[in-house]
Design an enzyme around this catalytic site. Structure first.
Site, PDB file in Angstrom:
ATOM      1  N   HIS A  98       0.856  -1.197   0.000  1.00 32.98           N
ATOM      2  CA  HIS A  98       0.000   0.000   0.000  1.00 32.98           C
ATOM      3  C   HIS A  98       0.887   1.240   0.000  1.00 32.98           C
ATOM      4  O   HIS A  98       1.941   1.249   0.634  1.00 32.98           O
ATOM      5  CB  HIS A  98      -0.896   0.013   1.247  1.00 32.98           C
ATOM      6  CG  HIS A  98      -2.069   0.919   1.121  1.00 32.98           C
ATOM      7  ND1 HIS A  98      -1.989   2.274   1.356  1.00 32.98           N
ATOM      8  CD2 HIS A  98      -3.336   0.673   0.740  1.00 32.98           C
ATOM      9  CE1 HIS A  98      -3.178   2.822   1.138  1.00 32.98           C
ATOM     10  NE2 HIS A  98      -4.025   1.868   0.766  1.00 32.98           N
ATOM     11  N   ASP A 133      -7.964  -5.290   0.067  1.00 31.09           N
ATOM     12  CA  ASP A 133      -8.469  -6.187  -0.982  1.00 31.09           C
ATOM     13  C   ASP A 133      -8.100  -7.641  -0.778  1.00 31.09           C
ATOM     14  O   ASP A 133      -8.571  -8.506  -1.529  1.00 31.09           O
ATOM     15  CB  ASP A 133      -7.918  -5.712  -2.339  1.00 31.09           C
ATOM     16  CG  ASP A 133      -8.493  -4.356  -2.709  1.00 31.09           C
ATOM     17  OD1 ASP A 133      -7.711  -3.419  -2.956  1.00 31.09           O
ATOM     18  OD2 ASP A 133      -9.732  -4.223  -2.696  1.00 31.09           O
TER      19      ASP A 133
HETATM   20  C1  SDX Z   1      -6.292   0.052  -2.868  1.00 27.05           C
HETATM   21  O1  SDX Z   1      -4.417   4.586  -2.084  1.00 27.05           O
HETATM   22  C2  SDX Z   1      -5.376   3.976  -1.399  1.00 27.05           C
HETATM   23  O2  SDX Z   1      -5.744   4.387  -0.332  1.00 27.05           O
HETATM   24  C3  SDX Z   1      -5.967   2.769  -2.139  1.00 27.05           C
HETATM   25  C4  SDX Z   1      -6.982   1.941  -1.337  1.00 27.05           C
HETATM   26  C5  SDX Z   1      -8.266   2.729  -1.060  1.00 27.05           C
HETATM   27  O3  SDX Z   1      -8.957   2.349  -0.098  1.00 27.05           O
HETATM   28  O4  SDX Z   1      -8.593   3.637  -1.904  1.00 27.05           O
HETATM   29  O5  SDX Z   1      -6.387   1.510  -0.115  1.00 27.05           O
HETATM   30  C6  SDX Z   1      -7.422   0.697  -2.133  1.00 27.05           C
HETATM   31  O6  SDX Z   1      -6.072   0.394  -4.012  1.00 27.05           O
HETATM   32  C7  SDX Z   1      -5.423  -0.934  -2.145  1.00 27.05           C
HETATM   33  C8  SDX Z   1      -4.245  -1.438  -3.020  1.00 27.05           C
HETATM   34  C9  SDX Z   1      -4.758  -2.529  -3.963  1.00 27.05           C
HETATM   35  N1  SDX Z   1      -3.719  -2.915  -4.919  1.00 27.05           N
HETATM   36  C10 SDX Z   1      -3.053  -4.084  -4.830  1.00 27.05           C
HETATM   37  O7  SDX Z   1      -3.204  -4.891  -3.914  1.00 27.05           O
HETATM   38  C11 SDX Z   1      -2.107  -4.357  -5.998  1.00 27.05           C
HETATM   39  C12 SDX Z   1      -0.777  -4.915  -5.475  1.00 27.05           C
HETATM   40  N2  SDX Z   1      -0.083  -3.829  -4.753  1.00 27.05           N
HETATM   41  C13 SDX Z   1       0.796  -3.003  -5.491  1.00 27.05           C
HETATM   42  O8  SDX Z   1       0.779  -2.964  -6.846  1.00 27.05           O
HETATM   43  C14 SDX Z   1       1.334  -1.798  -4.742  1.00 27.05           C
HETATM   44  O9  SDX Z   1       1.662  -2.206  -3.491  1.00 27.05           O
HETATM   45  C15 SDX Z   1       0.445  -0.582  -4.678  1.00 27.05           C
HETATM   46  C16 SDX Z   1      -0.014  -0.150  -6.015  1.00 27.05           C
HETATM   47  C17 SDX Z   1      -0.734  -0.844  -3.805  1.00 27.05           C
HETATM   48  C18 SDX Z   1       1.274   0.538  -4.016  1.00 27.05           C
HETATM   49  O10 SDX Z   1       2.268   0.849  -4.905  1.00 27.05           O
HETATM   50  P1  SDX Z   1       3.394   1.963  -4.548  1.00 27.05           P
HETATM   51  O11 SDX Z   1       3.090   2.665  -3.298  1.00 27.05           O
HETATM   52  O12 SDX Z   1       3.604   2.785  -5.779  1.00 27.05           O
HETATM   53  O13 SDX Z   1       4.623   1.093  -4.227  1.00 27.05           O
HETATM   54  P2  SDX Z   1       5.692   0.613  -5.292  1.00 27.05           P
HETATM   55  O14 SDX Z   1       4.992   0.023  -6.487  1.00 27.05           O
HETATM   56  O15 SDX Z   1       6.654   1.712  -5.517  1.00 27.05           O
HETATM   57  O16 SDX Z   1       6.365  -0.589  -4.484  1.00 27.05           O
HETATM   58  C19 SDX Z   1       7.397  -0.309  -3.538  1.00 27.05           C
HETATM   59  C20 SDX Z   1       8.267  -1.555  -3.611  1.00 27.05           C
HETATM   60  C21 SDX Z   1       8.665  -1.924  -5.047  1.00 27.05           C
HETATM   61  O17 SDX Z   1       9.921  -2.588  -4.972  1.00 27.05           O
HETATM   62  P3  SDX Z   1      11.258  -1.681  -5.350  1.00 27.05           P
HETATM   63  O18 SDX Z   1      11.019  -1.123  -6.763  1.00 27.05           O
HETATM   64  O19 SDX Z   1      11.323  -0.599  -4.312  1.00 27.05           O
HETATM   65  O20 SDX Z   1      12.391  -2.678  -5.294  1.00 27.05           O
HETATM   66  O21 SDX Z   1       7.531  -2.690  -3.117  1.00 27.05           O
HETATM   67  C22 SDX Z   1       7.359  -3.621  -4.182  1.00 27.05           C
HETATM   68  C23 SDX Z   1       7.636  -2.918  -5.489  1.00 27.05           C
HETATM   69  O22 SDX Z   1       8.146  -3.829  -6.446  1.00 27.05           O
HETATM   70  N3  SDX Z   1       5.956  -4.063  -4.122  1.00 27.05           N
HETATM   71  C24 SDX Z   1       5.547  -5.307  -4.281  1.00 27.05           C
HETATM   72  C25 SDX Z   1       4.146  -5.247  -4.123  1.00 27.05           C
HETATM   73  N4  SDX Z   1       3.771  -4.011  -3.872  1.00 27.05           N
HETATM   74  C26 SDX Z   1       4.896  -3.267  -3.877  1.00 27.05           C
HETATM   75  N5  SDX Z   1       6.208  -6.449  -4.550  1.00 27.05           N
HETATM   76  C27 SDX Z   1       5.445  -7.569  -4.653  1.00 27.05           C
HETATM   77  N6  SDX Z   1       4.094  -7.614  -4.524  1.00 27.05           N
HETATM   78  C28 SDX Z   1       3.424  -6.467  -4.237  1.00 27.05           C
HETATM   79  N7  SDX Z   1       2.107  -6.495  -4.091  1.00 27.05           N
END
Ligand code: SDX
Length: 430
Positions: A308, A365
């Site tokens: 998140h 989720d």
């Molecule tokens: C919702 O914003 C809100 O409040 C949203 C929400 C709401 O109520 O409105 O809470 C609802 O959208 C919840 C999130 C649902 N999405 C998912 O579950 C999809 C999987 N999660 C990700 O794609 C990700 O964690 C996000 C999109 C939720 C957050 O992305 P960020 O903050 O842009 O983080 P990032 O992509 O920069 O990740 C940081 C690091 C990365 O590694 P590095 O590049 O630093 O080496 O963490 C890793 C990412 O690769 N990472 C993950 C991961 N999520 C982040 N690695 C593996 N699996 C994951 N799920």
């Protein structure tokens, strides 16, 4: 007390400016950089808005480090336990919990608007039967402005209140009709004697040929799901609603834009993507392989429902939903192998250095799909349920933005990295 400021110095010119440091009730202070471009000739650069506050708001507070979520100051744990979705709608819209009379008036208002214009019903027939319900929602909600002309003056508070009631009331009907249309079953009119969640279940699952009584355990679980999704500060879909609203577009068009933004699997579409991911993993023994894939930079695979932007701790909503999922599955005597995979996935990920270091926890989720599946809601309706829950948040944030005296159109700038000026080349010379 002397005004707090932040000094910004451009070392390339040696010029400095002092910008106000503003503090809210809680949470990080903000540097008001509104004069940065006019005084220093530079923009800030923050793709994804990781360090950017887009507005001032009184509606929702999140403390990501400590897993705190409050609507109008009330902890979401208490609201999920003691309140109802309709009461939370009132709280988000008006800022205070309603008195008995205020709630009764609000409830009657919402019930009064639960039906949709008969002309709007014919919209559904234009979609193919296998249309994704989110596509239908985007279209039908956006089209509401073609039917409800008497509540489109966004500078008229009565119009704004009427639009808010209409959107909250009609989203359940439109959502249920999207499902009925995909099933080839007749639309079921709302029954205003039922609660918000019971009415939705009635419109979703009752058929003319049989009596239907909403299961109180299911209705209660669904109501809690709506509460837990009701608002979440300036997330992607809410920011979309605010940006669309800043151009003074009508509220129905703005909510339709929010539905569009929510649909993505990185946002509200994750609840559907979690179940598809668990189905792909197939069995608990396969979990370690997929956890390794999620850590592999060369793999596009991510653990859906994990991570998140704000929560760097367990999402407080996920904790509550995980418990509700267990209770509902037990109550309905449902055993789903996917839950075993999810629990194994959580256990492994939460003990894996990659996830610990990156502070990746289950989010809202990760477990919600188990409740929705147990209720009999199909996968492609999961994000529709999220949109239903989030509607009061979207419209409350839109109301707050429109009422903001300093409100102006949102118009970000950019860092241009394209071609420098060059002259046109005739086709014959290319
Ligand atoms: C919702 O914003 C809100 O409040 C949203 C929400 C709401 O109520 O409105 O809470 C609802 O959208 C919840 C999130 C649902 N999405 C998912 O579950 C999809 C999987 N999660 C990700 O794609 C990700 O964690 C996000 C999109 C939720 C957050 O992305 P960020 O903050 O842009 O983080 P990032 O992509 O920069 O990740 C940081 C690091 C990365 O590694 P590095 O590049 O630093 O080496 O963490 C890793 C990412 O690769 N990472 C993950 C991961 N999520 C982040 N690695 C593996 N699996 C994951 N799920």
């Amino acid at each position: 007390m002397a005004k707090e400021t932040v000094t910004i110095t451009d070392n390339s010119t040696g010029k400095s400016i002092e910008v106000p440091l503003l503090r809210g009730t809680e949470g990080p202070p903000v540097a008001d950089i509104g004069k940065l471009y006019s005084e220093l000739g530079i923009f800030t650069y923050d793709p994804g808005f990781t360090s950017t506050a887009s507005c001032e708001s009184k509606i929702t507070y999140i403390d990501g480090e400590n897993g705190i979520l409050r609507y109008r100051g009330y902890p979401v744990e208490q609201l999920a336990q003691k309140s109802s979705h309709l009461e939370v709608c009132y709280l988000l819209l008006h800022g205070e919990l309603p008195s008995k009379n205020q709630f009764e008036t609000f409830r009657k208002n919402i019930a009064h608007h639960s039906m949709i214009h008969e002309g709007l019903k014919s919209f559904f027939n234009g979609f193919s039967r296998d249309a994704h319900p989110m596509a239908i929602m985007v279209g039908v909600v956006g089209a509401m402005s073609a039917f409800y002309h008497d509540s489109l003056d966004i500078f008229n508070t009565d119009h704004r209140d009427l639009s808010a009631d209409r959107i909250i009331a009609k989203m359940t009907t439109i959502a249920a009709y999207s499902y009925k249309y995909s099933m080839g079953q007749p639309f079921v009119y709302p029954n205003n004697d039922l609660s918000y969640a019971e009415n939705f279940l009635h419109m979703m699952f009752s058929v003319p040929a049989e009596r239907y009584e909403p299961n109180p355990v299911i209705a209660d679980a669904l109501d809690k799901i709506f509460i837990l999704h009701a608002d979440h500060e300036q997330n992607a879909s809410t920011s979309t609603v605010r940006l669309a609203g800043s151009s003074q577009a009508n509220p129905f068009a703005c909510i339709s834009s929010g539905i569009t933004a929510l649909w993505g699997p990185a946002h509200g579409g994750a609840n559907e993507a979690v179940i598809r991911m668990l189905m792909k993993i197939g069995k608990p023994e396969n979990v370690p392989k997929y956890v390794e894939m999620a850590k592999d930079k060369n793999s596009t695979f991510r653990l859906m429902g994990f991570g998140h932007r704000v929560y760097k701790n367990y999402d407080p909503r996920a904790k509550i939903i995980k418990k509700i999922a267990g209770d509902v599955l037990k109550e309905l005597n449902i055993h789903t192998p996917l839950l075993e995979i999810a629990l194994k996935l959580e256990e492994i990920a939460l003990n894996d250095p990659y996830f610990i270091e990156k502070k990746l926890y289950p989010n809202v989720d990760f477990y919600s799909g188990f409740i929705l599946q147990a209720i009999g809601i199909p996968l492609n309706m999961f994000t529709v349920i999220f949109a239903l829950g989030r509607t009061p948040g979207w419209i409350s944030q839109w109301m707050e933005m429109i009422a903001e005296p300093k409100q102006k159109i949102g118009r970000p700038r950019q860092l241009y990295v394209g071609a420098p000026e060059r002259d046109y080349i005739e086709m014959a010379k290319r």
